[in-house]
Write a protein that holds these residues in place. Structure first.
Motif, PDB file in Angstrom:
ATOM      1  N   GLY A  12       0.805  -1.206   0.000  1.00 14.45           N
ATOM      2  CA  GLY A  12       0.000   0.000   0.000  1.00 14.45           C
ATOM      3  C   GLY A  12       0.840   1.259   0.000  1.00 14.45           C
ATOM      4  O   GLY A  12       0.469   2.254   0.604  1.00 14.45           O
ATOM      5  N   MET A  13       1.996   1.233  -0.672  1.00 15.66           N
ATOM      6  CA  MET A  13       2.895   2.394  -0.718  1.00 15.66           C
ATOM      7  C   MET A  13       2.427   3.399  -1.773  1.00 15.66           C
ATOM      8  O   MET A  13       2.029   3.016  -2.862  1.00 15.66           O
ATOM      9  CB  MET A  13       4.323   1.967  -1.059  1.00 15.66           C
ATOM     10  CG  MET A  13       5.051   1.288   0.056  1.00 15.66           C
ATOM     11  SD  MET A  13       6.801   1.066  -0.349  1.00 15.66           S
ATOM     12  CE  MET A  13       6.801  -0.620  -0.919  1.00 15.66           C
ATOM     13  N   THR A  14       2.515   4.662  -1.409  1.00 17.35           N
ATOM     14  CA  THR A  14       2.213   5.751  -2.332  1.00 17.35           C
ATOM     15  C   THR A  14       3.323   6.794  -2.193  1.00 17.35           C
ATOM     16  O   THR A  14       3.646   7.199  -1.074  1.00 17.35           O
ATOM     17  CB  THR A  14       0.862   6.412  -1.993  1.00 17.35           C
ATOM     18  OG1 THR A  14      -0.154   5.416  -2.024  1.00 17.35           O
ATOM     19  CG2 THR A  14       0.533   7.513  -2.983  1.00 17.35           C
ATOM     20  N   VAL A  15       3.894   7.207  -3.309  1.00 13.96           N
ATOM     21  CA  VAL A  15       4.883   8.285  -3.285  1.00 13.96           C
ATOM     22  C   VAL A  15       4.198   9.557  -3.749  1.00 13.96           C
ATOM     23  O   VAL A  15       3.325   9.528  -4.614  1.00 13.96           O
ATOM     24  CB  VAL A  15       6.132   7.970  -4.138  1.00 13.96           C
ATOM     25  CG1 VAL A  15       6.945   6.853  -3.505  1.00 13.96           C
ATOM     26  CG2 VAL A  15       5.770   7.598  -5.562  1.00 13.96           C
ATOM     27  N   ARG A  16       4.584  10.658  -3.117  1.00 17.62           N
ATOM     28  CA  ARG A  16       3.935  11.940  -3.383  1.00 17.62           C
ATOM     29  C   ARG A  16       4.803  13.051  -2.809  1.00 17.62           C
ATOM     30  O   ARG A  16       5.713  12.797  -2.028  1.00 17.62           O
ATOM     31  CB  ARG A  16       2.560  11.966  -2.737  1.00 17.62           C
ATOM     32  CG  ARG A  16       2.643  11.816  -1.202  1.00 17.62           C
ATOM     33  CD  ARG A  16       1.317  12.091  -0.562  1.00 17.62           C
ATOM     34  NE  ARG A  16       1.292  11.860   0.853  1.00 17.62           N
ATOM     35  CZ  ARG A  16       1.711  12.708   1.790  1.00 17.62           C
ATOM     36  NH1 ARG A  16       2.277  13.858   1.449  1.00 17.62           N
ATOM     37  NH2 ARG A  16       1.599  12.422   3.073  1.00 17.62           N
ATOM     38  N   PRO A  17       4.505  14.295  -3.149  1.00 19.64           N
ATOM     39  CA  PRO A  17       5.209  15.404  -2.504  1.00 19.64           C
ATOM     40  C   PRO A  17       4.803  15.523  -1.035  1.00 19.64           C
ATOM     41  O   PRO A  17       3.649  15.259  -0.674  1.00 19.64           O
ATOM     42  CB  PRO A  17       4.741  16.626  -3.289  1.00 19.64           C
ATOM     43  CG  PRO A  17       4.194  16.101  -4.573  1.00 19.64           C
ATOM     44  CD  PRO A  17       3.648  14.745  -4.255  1.00 19.64           C
ATOM     45  N   ILE A  61       6.781   9.293   1.094  1.00 15.14           N
ATOM     46  CA  ILE A  61       6.169   7.987   0.857  1.00 15.14           C
ATOM     47  C   ILE A  61       5.244   7.650   2.017  1.00 15.14           C
ATOM     48  O   ILE A  61       5.580   7.869   3.182  1.00 15.14           O
ATOM     49  CB  ILE A  61       7.242   6.901   0.623  1.00 15.14           C
ATOM     50  CG1 ILE A  61       6.606   5.609   0.131  1.00 15.14           C
ATOM     51  CG2 ILE A  61       8.101   6.685   1.849  1.00 15.14           C
ATOM     52  CD1 ILE A  61       7.606   4.663  -0.537  1.00 15.14           C
ATOM     53  N   GLU A  62       4.070   7.178   1.653  1.00 15.58           N
ATOM     54  CA  GLU A  62       3.088   6.710   2.626  1.00 15.58           C
ATOM     55  C   GLU A  62       3.027   5.194   2.560  1.00 15.58           C
ATOM     56  O   GLU A  62       3.185   4.615   1.486  1.00 15.58           O
ATOM     57  CB  GLU A  62       1.688   7.212   2.281  1.00 15.58           C
ATOM     58  CG  GLU A  62       1.459   8.664   2.422  1.00 15.58           C
ATOM     59  CD  GLU A  62       0.022   9.042   2.057  1.00 15.58           C
ATOM     60  OE1 GLU A  62      -0.768   8.164   1.639  1.00 15.58           O
ATOM     61  OE2 GLU A  62      -0.291  10.231   2.192  1.00 15.58           O
ATOM     62  N   VAL A  63       2.754   4.578   3.691  1.00  9.14           N
ATOM     63  CA  VAL A  63       2.461   3.156   3.743  1.00  9.14           C
ATOM     64  C   VAL A  63       1.111   3.032   4.437  1.00  9.14           C
ATOM     65  O   VAL A  63       0.953   3.489   5.576  1.00  9.14           O
ATOM     66  CB  VAL A  63       3.552   2.370   4.511  1.00  9.14           C
ATOM     67  CG1 VAL A  63       3.172   0.895   4.609  1.00  9.14           C
ATOM     68  CG2 VAL A  63       4.902   2.527   3.827  1.00  9.14           C
ATOM     69  N   GLU A  64       0.176   2.462   3.706  1.00 10.90           N
ATOM     70  CA  GLU A  64      -1.183   2.287   4.220  1.00 10.90           C
ATOM     71  C   GLU A  64      -1.734   3.584   4.809  1.00 10.90           C
ATOM     72  O   GLU A  64      -2.299   3.607   5.900  1.00 10.90           O
ATOM     73  CB  GLU A  64      -1.224   1.130   5.201  1.00 10.90           C
ATOM     74  CG  GLU A  64      -0.850  -0.179   4.523  1.00 10.90           C
ATOM     75  CD  GLU A  64      -0.753  -1.372   5.457  1.00 10.90           C
ATOM     76  OE1 GLU A  64      -0.926  -1.212   6.679  1.00 10.90           O
ATOM     77  OE2 GLU A  64      -0.490  -2.459   4.932  1.00 10.90           O
ATOM     78  N   GLY A  65      -1.515   4.678   4.074  1.00  9.02           N
ATOM     79  CA  GLY A  65      -2.082   5.965   4.438  1.00  9.02           C
ATOM     80  C   GLY A  65      -1.318   6.774   5.467  1.00  9.02           C
ATOM     81  O   GLY A  65      -1.729   7.879   5.806  1.00  9.02           O
ATOM     82  N   LYS A  66      -0.181   6.265   5.967  1.00 10.38           N
ATOM     83  CA  LYS A  66       0.620   6.998   6.961  1.00 10.38           C
ATOM     84  C   LYS A  66       1.961   7.383   6.358  1.00 10.38           C
ATOM     85  O   LYS A  66       2.617   6.551   5.727  1.00 10.38           O
ATOM     86  CB  LYS A  66       0.890   6.134   8.196  1.00 10.38           C
ATOM     87  CG  LYS A  66      -0.310   5.879   9.052  1.00 10.38           C
ATOM     88  CD  LYS A  66       0.128   5.020  10.223  1.00 10.38           C
ATOM     89  CE  LYS A  66      -0.598   5.446  11.463  1.00 10.38           C
ATOM     90  NZ  LYS A  66      -0.133   4.716  12.637  1.00 10.38           N
ATOM     91  N   LEU A  67       2.376   8.617   6.582  1.00  9.99           N
ATOM     92  CA  LEU A  67       3.695   9.047   6.117  1.00  9.99           C
ATOM     93  C   LEU A  67       4.758   8.196   6.815  1.00  9.99           C
ATOM     94  O   LEU A  67       4.778   8.103   8.046  1.00  9.99           O
ATOM     95  CB  LEU A  67       3.942  10.520   6.436  1.00  9.99           C
ATOM     96  CG  LEU A  67       5.291  11.001   5.898  1.00  9.99           C
ATOM     97  CD1 LEU A  67       5.154  11.400   4.445  1.00  9.99           C
ATOM     98  CD2 LEU A  67       5.844  12.111   6.727  1.00  9.99           C
ATOM     99  N   ARG A  68       5.635   7.576   6.023  1.00 12.83           N
ATOM    100  CA  ARG A  68       6.662   6.713   6.590  1.00 12.83           C
ATOM    101  C   ARG A  68       8.056   7.032   6.078  1.00 12.83           C
ATOM    102  O   ARG A  68       9.018   6.377   6.436  1.00 12.83           O
ATOM    103  CB  ARG A  68       6.329   5.246   6.328  1.00 12.83           C
ATOM    104  CG  ARG A  68       5.185   4.749   7.195  1.00 12.83           C
ATOM    105  CD  ARG A  68       5.633   4.790   8.647  1.00 12.83           C
ATOM    106  NE  ARG A  68       4.625   4.363   9.572  1.00 12.83           N
ATOM    107  CZ  ARG A  68       4.196   5.120  10.584  1.00 12.83           C
ATOM    108  NH1 ARG A  68       4.650   6.349  10.740  1.00 12.83           N
ATOM    109  NH2 ARG A  68       3.315   4.665  11.423  1.00 12.83           N
ATOM    110  N   GLY A  69       8.173   8.060   5.256  1.00 13.24           N
ATOM    111  CA  GLY A  69       9.490   8.458   4.806  1.00 13.24           C
ATOM    112  C   GLY A  69       9.420   9.717   3.977  1.00 13.24           C
ATOM    113  O   GLY A  69       8.371  10.059   3.427  1.00 13.24           O
ATOM    114  N   TYR A  70      10.547  10.415   3.935  1.00  8.26           N
ATOM    115  CA  TYR A  70      10.627  11.624   3.115  1.00  8.26           C
ATOM    116  C   TYR A  70      12.090  11.876   2.809  1.00  8.26           C
ATOM    117  O   TYR A  70      13.000  11.302   3.410  1.00  8.26           O
ATOM    118  CB  TYR A  70      10.015  12.828   3.839  1.00  8.26           C
ATOM    119  CG  TYR A  70      11.010  13.573   4.689  1.00  8.26           C
ATOM    120  CD1 TYR A  70      11.605  14.739   4.211  1.00  8.26           C
ATOM    121  CD2 TYR A  70      11.412  13.080   5.922  1.00  8.26           C
ATOM    122  CE1 TYR A  70      12.560  15.395   4.970  1.00  8.26           C
ATOM    123  CE2 TYR A  70      12.355  13.737   6.675  1.00  8.26           C
ATOM    124  CZ  TYR A  70      12.931  14.891   6.201  1.00  8.26           C
ATOM    125  OH  TYR A  70      13.891  15.547   6.929  1.00  8.26           O
ATOM    126  N   ALA A  71      12.293  12.762   1.843  1.00  7.28           N
ATOM    127  CA  ALA A  71      13.636  13.220   1.520  1.00  7.28           C
ATOM    128  C   ALA A  71      13.583  14.703   1.194  1.00  7.28           C
ATOM    129  O   ALA A  71      12.529  15.246   0.867  1.00  7.28           O
ATOM    130  CB  ALA A  71      14.210  12.443   0.338  1.00  7.28           C
TER     131      ALA A  71
END
Length: 169
Positions: A12-17, A61-71
């Motif tokens: 359920g990963m989603t990448v976004r700003p 990046i979100e995993v299952e709707g929760k932010l779990r990483g950024y750069a």
């Protein structure tokens, strides 16, 4: 630049700003990683704020709707096509699951779309950063050098770079 939202299907990963509403989740991830001092967390958050003002790109990046990483990434000043990864953080709850690799892939996609050809980053030479250095090497980064005692005595700065293949995804 790049897709606003891009579902990846895995976990359920989603990448976004990154969005301003994500700031608290970024702070939590930086603290929970346990690798960053209070001063480093504050610098990272200051750079996030600058990114919201347009100074940097902030892929997340979100995993299952929760932010779990950024750069936090940006063009390297005075270069034709080089970019820096100034900061990258993956929440410890998802480290080792492919989230960091997916985020890095998205970073490289954004850089290619901006006609970037290489990526540069620096990290600590401390023993507790060994996992991070191995991560970069597995993703094709090459260690370019070390500056002894850069951050403080016993804490070297390790420089890495990666030349991006045109059109690769």
């Amino acid at each position: 630049m790049g897709a606003i939202y891009q579902a990846t299907g895995r976990m359920g990963m989603t990448v976004r700003p990154l969005a301003p509403d994500d700031r608290a989740a970024v702070r939590d991830a930086l603290i929970e990683c346990g690798a960053f001092s209070a001063e480093e967390v504050q610098v990272a958050l200051d750079m996030v704020d600058s990114g919201f003002q347009g100074e940097y790109l902030l892929p997340a990046i979100e995993v299952e709707g929760k932010l779990r990483g950024y750069a936090c990434i940006g063009r390297a000043p005075l270069t034709l096509s080089s970019w820096y990864i100034y900061w990258i953080c993956v929440h410890p709850s998802v480290q080792g699951t492919g989230v960091g690799q997916r985020l890095q892939s998205y970073i490289e996609q954004l850089i290619r779309e901006a006609e970037g050809t290489r990526v540069v980053l620096e990290t600590s030479g401390r023993a507790d950063y060994e996992r991070a250095r191995r991560f970069y090497q597995r993703l094709g980064f090459t260690e370019a050098g070390r500056i002894p005692d850069f951050y403080k005595p016993g804490d070297d700065c390790v420089l890495f770079f990666k030349v991006l293949e045109p059109g690769a995804r």
